[in-house]
Structure formats: C-alpha cells, structure tokens
Design an enzyme around this catalytic site. Sequence first.
Site, PDB file in Angstrom:
ATOM      1  N   ASP A 183      -0.633 -10.277   7.329  1.00 21.16           N
ATOM      2  CA  ASP A 183       0.348  -9.242   7.652  1.00 21.16           C
ATOM      3  C   ASP A 183       1.529  -9.877   8.368  1.00 21.16           C
ATOM      4  O   ASP A 183       1.367 -10.853   9.105  1.00 21.16           O
ATOM      5  CB  ASP A 183      -0.286  -8.169   8.543  1.00 21.16           C
ATOM      6  CG  ASP A 183      -1.332  -7.348   7.818  1.00 21.16           C
ATOM      7  OD1 ASP A 183      -1.241  -7.248   6.578  1.00 21.16           O
ATOM      8  OD2 ASP A 183      -2.242  -6.812   8.484  1.00 21.16           O
ATOM      9  N   ASP A 197       0.225  -3.275   1.591  1.00 24.25           N
ATOM     10  CA  ASP A 197      -0.016  -2.016   2.301  1.00 24.25           C
ATOM     11  C   ASP A 197       1.074  -0.995   1.982  1.00 24.25           C
ATOM     12  O   ASP A 197       0.792   0.196   1.790  1.00 24.25           O
ATOM     13  CB  ASP A 197      -0.059  -2.265   3.806  1.00 24.25           C
ATOM     14  CG  ASP A 197      -1.201  -3.183   4.218  1.00 24.25           C
ATOM     15  OD1 ASP A 197      -2.210  -3.221   3.492  1.00 24.25           O
ATOM     16  OD2 ASP A 197      -1.069  -3.870   5.251  1.00 24.25           O
TER      17      ASP A 197
END
Length: 231
Positions: A183, A197
């Site tokens: 991330d 995501d």
Amino acid sequence: MAEAERIIGTPDIPEAAGAEPEQTDQSAAAGERSDAQGAQDPAGSQGSDSGSEEAAAQAEPSRGKRRIAVLFTVAVLAYALDLISKMIVVAKLEHHEPIEIIGDWLRFEAIRNAGAAFGIGEAFTVIFTVIAAAVIVVIARLARKLYSLPWAIALGLLLGGALGNLTDRIFRAPGVFEGAVVDFIAPKHFAVFNLADSAIVCGGILIVLLSFRGLDPDGTVHKDRGPRTEV
C-alpha cells in the site's frame, strides 16, 4: 352472289364466337397465377420475420462477446496499473521518506499490509486470499451471461483489483498465500491503500448503483411491480 357469300361466310361466325371462351380461359389462368403468387406472399413475409429473428439470435452471442471483451480489458488495465505502481513503490519509495503530494493531506508512503483493504483484519491473511480467489471464480462464471456494458465495467474493476492484491498475497513475503500487500496512497486521517483497493471500491459502488436501478448483468431491467424489459 350476296346470298352465296353470306351462306359461305356463316361458318366463320362460330370460330369468332369460339375465340371469346379461349380469351376467358386465358384470363382465368392469369387470375389463378396471381392468386398463387398472392398465396406465396404471406409465406415470404413469414420467412422475412423468421430471418429477422435468426439475425437477432445471431447478434446476441456477438453482443455478449463484446461485453466480455470489455470486462477483461478493464480488468487487464486495472491489474497492470496496480502492478506497475507497486513495482515503482517497492523500488523507489520503500525504506525511504514519504513523498508529500498535497501537503499533509495526501502523500505516498510504502507500507506492507497483511490484512484486507485499508489495513483491516491483519490476522486473517489466508482467509482474505481465499475470498479474493473466490471472487475471481464468481466473476468468471458471471461473464458467461454478461450482456450489460455497465456491469462489464464494474466486474472488470473488481476482477483487476482482486487479481492485483491476490498477486501480492501469493508472491510476496512472508510466504505463499500469506504475502503482505503493498500500500502507498496515504490520505490524511485515513487508511493507506493502493490502486487495487481503489478499483475494488469503485467496482463495488457501481454494482450497488446498478442494483438500485434494477439493471441485471444479462442486460434486463426489472421493477418491483412490473415486467422485465431488456435494454
């Protein structure tokens, strides 16, 4: 002489009279031919109707193939963008200071996430891996009955995002099916996430909107109290 000519000419009268029935017979035959042609016209119109139905039936599979092509095109684009962005983050940003994009409101920061999207449930990495694989299987099954363009885009986003995070869980440390997802998008006062995501969330929101509108993946629109109509 006039009397003789009159007597000799009388045999011609029946021939002249006989020509009228012959013309009548020809007219009747022509009428029968026109009636026969008229009887064939409904069959021709029925043939044209059946031909249009066959053309529509042949167009339906090609329409479904185009929607499937859109689904996989969107999925490939979402997956490629996510994969490339993670490769750049790992190579250039990991173990380095975060990069501020919009002051403190948005920055890029490399983080390894063992949980689900936005860092949720880090203790259930294997479970989330199985769920991602199941989502991919379900989307592949839905693709066979897909005739709606908006649904193709939504499912493509879900598929690309699921594949992006599933790739991390399979190939990244600490091990197969337990890998940590990369991330890097870090808004202020919000969890860190990645492009996969984002694709999953956008696809999910689009599916909710399509469901509220009553649009099914097969292209039909249904109301609470009304017949189903195809769009």
